[in-house]
Motif scaffolding. Sequence first.
Motif, short mmCIF file in Angstrom:
data_model
loop_
_atom_site.label_atom_id
_atom_site.label_comp_id
_atom_site.label_asym_id
_atom_site.label_seq_id
_atom_site.Cartn_x
_atom_site.Cartn_y
_atom_site.Cartn_z
N GLN A 1 -44.03 -24.52 -43.11
CA GLN A 1 -42.89 -24.12 -43.91
C GLN A 1 -42.29 -25.33 -44.58
OE1 GLN A 1 -40.12 -21.88 -41.65
NE2 GLN A 1 -41.50 -20.16 -41.32
N SER A 2 -41.80 -25.13 -45.80
CA SER A 2 -41.19 -26.24 -46.52
C SER A 2 -39.81 -26.54 -45.95
CB SER A 2 -41.08 -25.92 -48.01
OG SER A 2 -40.26 -24.80 -48.21
N ALA A 3 -39.39 -27.78 -46.17
CA ALA A 3 -38.09 -28.19 -45.67
C ALA A 3 -36.98 -27.48 -46.44
CB ALA A 3 -37.94 -29.69 -45.83
N PRO A 4 -35.87 -27.18 -45.80
CA PRO A 4 -34.78 -26.52 -46.51
C PRO A 4 -34.22 -27.44 -47.59
CG PRO A 4 -34.11 -27.11 -44.28
CD PRO A 4 -35.57 -27.41 -44.41
N ARG A 5 -33.82 -26.85 -48.69
CA ARG A 5 -33.28 -27.61 -49.82
C ARG A 5 -31.82 -27.98 -49.54
NH1 ARG A 5 -38.20 -27.95 -52.00
NH2 ARG A 5 -38.90 -26.10 -53.03
N ASP A 6 -31.44 -29.17 -50.00
CA ASP A 6 -30.07 -29.60 -49.79
C ASP A 6 -29.17 -29.14 -50.94
OD1 ASP A 6 -31.18 -31.25 -51.65
OD2 ASP A 6 -30.29 -33.09 -50.88
N ILE B 1 -30.34 -27.12 -59.96
CA ILE B 1 -30.91 -25.85 -60.43
C ILE B 1 -29.84 -25.00 -61.09
CG2 ILE B 1 -31.94 -23.66 -59.65
CD1 ILE B 1 -33.91 -25.95 -59.73
N THR B 2 -28.66 -24.91 -60.48
CA THR B 2 -27.56 -24.12 -61.05
C THR B 2 -27.11 -24.68 -62.38
OG1 THR B 2 -26.85 -23.56 -58.81
CG2 THR B 2 -25.26 -23.20 -60.59
N ARG C 1 -27.64 -30.85 -53.24
CA ARG C 1 -27.90 -31.51 -54.51
C ARG C 1 -28.98 -30.77 -55.31
NH1 ARG C 1 -29.87 -37.62 -54.39
NH2 ARG C 1 -31.38 -36.57 -53.09
N PHE C 2 -30.03 -30.31 -54.64
CA PHE C 2 -31.08 -29.55 -55.29
C PHE C 2 -30.53 -28.28 -55.93
CE2 PHE C 2 -34.09 -26.01 -54.99
CZ PHE C 2 -35.10 -26.48 -55.79
N TRP C 3 -29.72 -27.54 -55.18
CA TRP C 3 -29.19 -26.29 -55.71
C TRP C 3 -28.17 -26.52 -56.83
CZ3 TRP C 3 -32.12 -22.47 -55.16
CH2 TRP C 3 -32.90 -22.32 -54.02
#
Length: 114
Positions: free
Chosen positions: A43-48, A55-56, A50-52
């Motif tokens: 499974q990939s690591a959860p996004r922090d 994207i937003t 800053r990433f969201w």
Amino acid sequence: MSEPRQLPILDDNPGPGTSTSVVVPTLNDDDQVGTETTPQTSQSAPRDLRFWMVITSMMVSEFLGAIELSSVATALPTIVEDLHGTEFSWVGAAYTLGSTTILPMTGAVPSPPA
């Protein structure tokens, strides 16, 4: 002249954790043989946050750009009529050219002076 060597046919989708033999041709005609291991699925690591946020902000900027261009398309008949024109094609080009030329001048406004 010798016949060209053919690479072995490999399975396109080997199972997880399997290894396949790979022949890599080189420029000096020596083949390098190695093994390629398909990594285990994890499974990939959860996004922090800053990433969201990135994207937003990208989604909001694309939405605002679409709204801006659709407002010009909606007002297009009125603009052409007020300028006593008959063709609509130049209005979109003029708007895009005008907004493109102003971007370099306004791009440095939020940055602090050096």
